[in-house]
Design a protein around this motif. Structure first.
Motif, PDB file in Angstrom:
ATOM      1  N   ARG A 186      47.484-114.112  25.803  1.00  0.00           N
ATOM      2  CA  ARG A 186      46.308-113.962  26.672  1.00  0.00           C
ATOM      3  C   ARG A 186      45.307-112.954  26.131  1.00  0.00           C
ATOM      4  O   ARG A 186      44.129-113.011  26.478  1.00  0.00           O
ATOM      5  CB  ARG A 186      46.750-113.564  28.081  1.00  0.00           C
ATOM      6  N   LYS A 246      42.825-117.460  37.108  1.00  0.00           N
ATOM      7  CA  LYS A 246      44.114-117.516  37.801  1.00  0.00           C
ATOM      8  C   LYS A 246      45.249-117.007  36.906  1.00  0.00           C
ATOM      9  O   LYS A 246      46.064-116.185  37.320  1.00  0.00           O
ATOM     10  CB  LYS A 246      44.371-118.956  38.235  1.00  0.00           C
ATOM     11  N   GLU A 252      45.128-115.042  34.242  1.00  0.00           N
ATOM     12  CA  GLU A 252      45.006-113.628  33.904  1.00  0.00           C
ATOM     13  C   GLU A 252      45.519-112.739  35.037  1.00  0.00           C
ATOM     14  O   GLU A 252      46.217-111.748  34.804  1.00  0.00           O
ATOM     15  CB  GLU A 252      43.540-113.293  33.600  1.00  0.00           C
ATOM     16  N   ILE A 253      45.158-113.085  36.262  1.00  0.00           N
ATOM     17  CA  ILE A 253      45.624-112.291  37.399  1.00  0.00           C
ATOM     18  C   ILE A 253      47.129-112.408  37.561  1.00  0.00           C
ATOM     19  O   ILE A 253      47.824-111.408  37.814  1.00  0.00           O
ATOM     20  CB  ILE A 253      44.881-112.729  38.681  1.00  0.00           C
ATOM     21  N   ASN A 254      47.662-113.607  37.407  1.00  0.00           N
ATOM     22  CA  ASN A 254      49.111-113.793  37.510  1.00  0.00           C
ATOM     23  C   ASN A 254      49.861-112.931  36.500  1.00  0.00           C
ATOM     24  O   ASN A 254      50.820-112.232  36.850  1.00  0.00           O
ATOM     25  CB  ASN A 254      49.485-115.258  37.259  1.00  0.00           C
ATOM     26  N   ASN A 303      48.654-110.403  34.176  1.00  0.00           N
ATOM     27  CA  ASN A 303      48.334-108.981  34.020  1.00  0.00           C
ATOM     28  C   ASN A 303      48.588-108.164  35.280  1.00  0.00           C
ATOM     29  O   ASN A 303      49.104-107.046  35.212  1.00  0.00           O
ATOM     30  CB  ASN A 303      46.871-108.813  33.586  1.00  0.00           C
ATOM     31  N   ALA A 304      48.213-108.722  36.440  1.00  0.00           N
ATOM     32  CA  ALA A 304      48.353-107.968  37.697  1.00  0.00           C
ATOM     33  C   ALA A 304      49.643-108.303  38.444  1.00  0.00           C
ATOM     34  O   ALA A 304      49.968-107.623  39.418  1.00  0.00           O
ATOM     35  CB  ALA A 304      47.150-108.235  38.602  1.00  0.00           C
ATOM     36  N   TYR A 317      50.181-110.782  40.354  1.00  0.00           N
ATOM     37  CA  TYR A 317      49.648-111.001  41.700  1.00  0.00           C
ATOM     38  C   TYR A 317      49.339-112.487  41.878  1.00  0.00           C
ATOM     39  O   TYR A 317      48.919-113.153  40.927  1.00  0.00           O
ATOM     40  CB  TYR A 317      48.367-110.176  41.855  1.00  0.00           C
ATOM     41  N   ALA A 360      37.297-112.283  33.415  1.00  0.00           N
ATOM     42  CA  ALA A 360      38.633-112.568  33.953  1.00  0.00           C
ATOM     43  C   ALA A 360      39.655-111.561  33.441  1.00  0.00           C
ATOM     44  O   ALA A 360      40.522-111.090  34.188  1.00  0.00           O
ATOM     45  CB  ALA A 360      39.054-113.991  33.575  1.00  0.00           C
ATOM     46  N   SER A 397      41.556-108.760  35.899  1.00  0.00           N
ATOM     47  CA  SER A 397      43.008-108.715  36.030  1.00  0.00           C
ATOM     48  C   SER A 397      43.572-107.341  35.696  1.00  0.00           C
ATOM     49  O   SER A 397      44.529-106.882  36.326  1.00  0.00           O
ATOM     50  CB  SER A 397      43.648-109.786  35.133  1.00  0.00           C
ATOM     51  N   ALA A 447      45.472-104.832  38.189  1.00  0.00           N
ATOM     52  CA  ALA A 447      46.774-104.286  37.796  1.00  0.00           C
ATOM     53  C   ALA A 447      46.809-102.775  38.021  1.00  0.00           C
ATOM     54  O   ALA A 447      47.797-102.230  38.537  1.00  0.00           O
ATOM     55  CB  ALA A 447      47.054-104.610  36.330  1.00  0.00           C
ATOM     56  N   PRO A 451      49.776-104.104  32.689  1.00  0.00           N
ATOM     57  CA  PRO A 451      49.297-105.439  32.324  1.00  0.00           C
ATOM     58  C   PRO A 451      50.057-106.077  31.164  1.00  0.00           C
ATOM     59  O   PRO A 451      50.175-107.301  31.101  1.00  0.00           O
ATOM     60  CB  PRO A 451      47.829-105.185  31.930  1.00  0.00           C
TER      61      PRO A 451
END
Length: 271
Positions: A105, A167, A169-171, A173-174, A176, A238, A242, A246, A253
């Motif tokens: 990523r 979507k 990146e957030i999943n 790195n964070a 979440y 993005a 993220s 995080a 991350p």
């Protein structure tokens, strides 16, 4: 992490890529495969009966991508690999080797630019000029404020690949929840759920009139997209978003737990 993307793109500019002819397909998974999803907005990729398959895997060992490449070669389909090494780099003579050492990523520019260079070389200046660290951080913080403690859902039509990237990146790195949806399909079902959608933060990538209609229906945060320069910029946003999320959640991350565990468990079934 994301503030060196200008450097990554400049390095990737030096990569030699082959010329392609005929019908082209593109395959990959996760942070590598989203390259194919993003480029769909600018090139008519085929899903069946291609003359050429571009196989994208940063590690070169992604099971699904390697198997698809093997299947294509067995059918006499030309395979061009974009990878940093691994099994994929040994399958075909046409390999675009990118710099090793990063997580997929964080290496989007190394994977994305060669694909654009093969399919739409005229857009390369827009890809590079879209990188803007300061403005990307600013927009990321605006998005973070909008999300608050809610679950973000990203929507798009032509630029659905960018929504998917947000979507992912957030999943990763964070750590979440985040989701994405396709316009106009969501206008026939999902928009109705916003009657009780207080816990959802909708964000729409607006590149057409129907995107704008969707944004108005669900009172979404709007990200305008008019071409490749905006796409390049928003992919960077993005990443910054993220990472900021995080930090807010106290997450590292770069650390992954569930994904490596999933890979270990998948070995039980030969994957």
């Amino acid at each position: 992490m994301y503030d060196d993307w200008g450097h990554q793109y400049r390095e990737a500019m030096g990569l030699t890529v082959p010329s392609l002819a005929g019908k082209v397909s593109c395959t990959g998974m996760g942070g590598s495969g989203v390259v194919c999803e993003v480029v769909k907005a600018f090139y008519p990729l085929r899903t069946d009966d291609p003359d050429v398959l571009i196989a994208v895997s940063y590690s070169g060992n992604t099971w699904e991508t390697v198997e698809r490449a093997k299947q294509a070669m067995s059918q006499g389909i030309r395979v061009v690999a974009v990878t940093s090494g691994g099994e994929l780099s040994k399958l075909t003579r046409e390999v675009i080797l990118v710099k090793q050492g990063n997580q997929p990523r964080y290496s989007f520019p190394y994977l994305f630019l060669p694909v654009v260079k093969m399919l739409r070389p005229d857009l390369i200046p827009e890809v590079v000029s879209g990188v803007d660290n300061a403005r990307a951080v600013e927009v990321a913080k605006e998005l973070l404020d909008f999300i608050g403690g809610r679950i973000p859902v990203f929507y798009g039509s032509k630029y659905l690949g960018v929504a998917k990237r947000f979507k992912q990146e957030i999943n990763e790195n964070a750590k979440y929840p985040a989701f994405f949806g396709e316009i106009p399909e969501v206008n026939h079902n999902e928009v109705e759920s916003y009657t009780h959608g207080e816990g959802i933060a909708p964000i729409v990538l607006v590149g057409s009139e129907i995107d704008q209609v969707t944004a108005e229906l669900i009172n979404a945060f709007v990200l305008k997209v008019t071409g490749m320069r905006d796409v390049s910029f928003l992919i960077q946003v993005a990443g910054f978003l993220s990472v900021e999320l995080a930090k807010k959640l106290g997450e590292d991350p770069s650390k992954l737990t569930k994904i490596p565990e999933g890979k270990r468990l998948a070995q039980r079934i030969g994957r």
